[in-house]
Design an enzyme around this catalytic site. Structure first.
Site, PDB file in Angstrom:
ATOM      1  N   TYR A 122       0.861  -1.188   0.000  1.00  0.00           N
ATOM      2  CA  TYR A 122       0.000   0.000   0.000  1.00  0.00           C
ATOM      3  C   TYR A 122       0.893   1.233   0.000  1.00  0.00           C
ATOM      4  O   TYR A 122       1.887   1.289   0.717  1.00  0.00           O
ATOM      5  CB  TYR A 122      -0.873   0.010   1.266  1.00  0.00           C
ATOM      6  CG  TYR A 122      -1.737   1.241   1.382  1.00  0.00           C
ATOM      7  CD1 TYR A 122      -2.972   1.300   0.735  1.00  0.00           C
ATOM      8  CD2 TYR A 122      -1.324   2.354   2.113  1.00  0.00           C
ATOM      9  CE1 TYR A 122      -3.765   2.430   0.820  1.00  0.00           C
ATOM     10  CE2 TYR A 122      -2.111   3.492   2.198  1.00  0.00           C
ATOM     11  CZ  TYR A 122      -3.338   3.521   1.550  1.00  0.00           C
ATOM     12  OH  TYR A 122      -4.118   4.644   1.624  1.00  0.00           O
ATOM     13  N   GLU A 210      -3.279   7.701  -4.201  1.00  0.00           N
ATOM     14  CA  GLU A 210      -3.280   6.423  -3.495  1.00  0.00           C
ATOM     15  C   GLU A 210      -2.999   5.304  -4.491  1.00  0.00           C
ATOM     16  O   GLU A 210      -3.679   5.205  -5.512  1.00  0.00           O
ATOM     17  CB  GLU A 210      -4.628   6.176  -2.822  1.00  0.00           C
ATOM     18  CG  GLU A 210      -4.633   4.893  -1.988  1.00  0.00           C
ATOM     19  CD  GLU A 210      -5.998   4.613  -1.371  1.00  0.00           C
ATOM     20  OE1 GLU A 210      -6.097   4.571  -0.125  1.00  0.00           O
ATOM     21  OE2 GLU A 210      -6.957   4.425  -2.138  1.00  0.00           O
TER      22      GLU A 210
END
Ligand code: ADP
Ligand code: MG
Length: 403
Positions: A122, A210
């Site tokens: 992530y 993101e």
């Protein structure tokens, strides 16, 4: 402002961040042609909506509400698979954890070369307002369950704060790479990527990038396999290119129309409509309504350059809310004259048929004339001179609990 994954990936590619080849499609035929063009046996068929959680989402028929398919991101191993997935996605409603219960109609698709994933990480860049910095968050626990990671094991998310003037330092890049346990070519590939992302974040005035998942491929390179980008709207004036990326069908219809009239409008859950000039005053008005025991139905800033046309439009937009039980107008006359606002209110009320209580507080330029115009009209309106009185009055008039 948000954009689609396929658009985000085009920007990433341009900035030098590794992404898979892919083709944006709006029909099943285009998806099949994309499969041939990509020449990859395995491809990902990805729903494009302005919300995440697509992989775990569900697609429904918009008319009947019948379930069509589990998963808004599908891995296809053949041309037939691509055809099946594309037709199950396009024209259907995708409901994910982030769309809300009504979901989003999918009109866009991204067919992307399949990636041999060794591990999913992530990575996110966002603005930490309290620290006046760009915050970079990285975790080895990437993929579709990052929300659970953040909730249950927040220590698994490594954070680095970047001074926006100094930029991302080499030591910070290494610290992020180490936190992901990267070595060899994956490590070097990550250093290039994070440098490019940090520069792009500032250059394009992003508010968030993101990448989830960021993947290490079986060939030990780092690839952005998903991308979500939001931009800071306050910087829109220096990024004309953004206009082309805007997908109005993804935005709230009423907010788009409001913007067309130069108004900033945000729909809220309450029942007292607010029409205010200035964002700060609008916030204060909402606070006062709440303090008096009421709930604002919207945030609406008509701006400093409001005229008769935009005020009439603003009034009409407020009255569209089916939950509306009262309206509070709070205008501080500066350049804007209160009597002009008063005339616009009367005109708009006649046009749209005002049926709920109206309280108006004027202050500043021509506030007395404004009050006179309202008092002389047939409109059922209560005028006050302070915001506190206005808040109390509107809550009382709609029969709300008065605290
Ligand atoms: P979302 O976050 O909206 O669920 P993603 O783009 O992250 O959508 O896709 C969900 C999952 O699908 C990813 O975590 C990844 O495992 C897989 N995936 C996405 N794109 C590809 C691709 N090009 N090749 C292989 N797997 C992919
Ligand atoms: Mg994702």
């Amino acid at each position: 402002m948000n954009i689609h994954e396929y658009q985000a990936k085009a920007l990433l590619r341009e900035a030098g961040v590794a992404v898979q080849d892919g083709v944006h499609c709006t029909s099943v035929e285009q998806a099949l042609a994309a499969y041939e063009t990509l020449g990859s046996e395995v491809v990902a068929v990805k729903s494009q909506i302005h919300a995440g959680g697509r992989g775990k989402g569900k697609l429904y028929r918009p008319d009947s509400g019948d379930l069509v398919m589990q998963g808004g991101v599908k891995i296809a191993f053949s041309r037939e698979d691509v055809g099946e997935y594309a037709s199950n996605i396009l024209g259907h409603t995708l409901i994910t954890k982030q769309t809300g219960p009504s979901g989003k109609l999918v009109n866009n698709l991204y067919v992307e070369a399949g990636c041999a994933i060794a591990h999913e990480y992530y990575l996110a860049l966002l603005i930490d307002r309290e620290a006046n910095s760009v915050l970079i968050m990285a975790s080895t626990e990437g993929g579709v369950d990052i929300e659970e990671v953040a909730e249950n094991t927040p220590e698994a998310i490594h954070k680095v704060w970047v001074d926006p003037i100094e930029g991302l330092q080499d030591s910070q890049k290494s610290s992020l790479a180490d936190s992901l346990g990267l070595s060899g070519s994956a490590h070097d590939s990550f250093l290039d990527m994070i440098g490019a992302l940090a520069s792009m974040f500032v250059d394009r005035d992003c508010s968030m990038i993101e990448v989830n998942p960021l993947v290490r491929t079986e060939g030990a390179t780092m690839v952005a396999l998903d991308a979500k980008i939001s931009f800071d709207d306050n910087a829109a004036f220096r990024h004309q290119w953004r206009a082309e990326l805007r997908d109005l069908s993804e935005e709230s219809d009423i907010e788009v129309r409001a913007r067309g009239h130069g108004l900033s409008y945000v729909d809220l859950d309450g029942d007292i409509g607010c029409l205010v000039n200035g964002a700060g005053l609008a916030m204060a008005t909402m606070d006062v309504i709440k303090l008096c025991g009421g709930e604002p139905a919207n945030f609406l800033d008509i701006g400093g350059a409001a005229d008769r046309e935009s005020i009439t439009a603003a009034f009409g937009i407020i009255l569209e809310d089916p939950h509306l039980r009262g309206v509070l107008v709070n205008v501080f006359g500066g350049i804007i004259r209160c009597d002009m606002v008063a005339r616009s209110i009367i005109e708009a009320s006649e046009e749209v048929g005002l049926e709920v209580p109206l309280v108006v507080r004027f202050s500043g330029t021509n506030h007395e004339e404004g009050k006179e115009v309202l008092d002389a009209s047939d409109l059922d309106v209560l005028t006050t001179s302070t915001l506190a009185e206005a808040g109390e009055a509107i809550v009382k008039l709609i029969g709300g609990d008065f605290s």
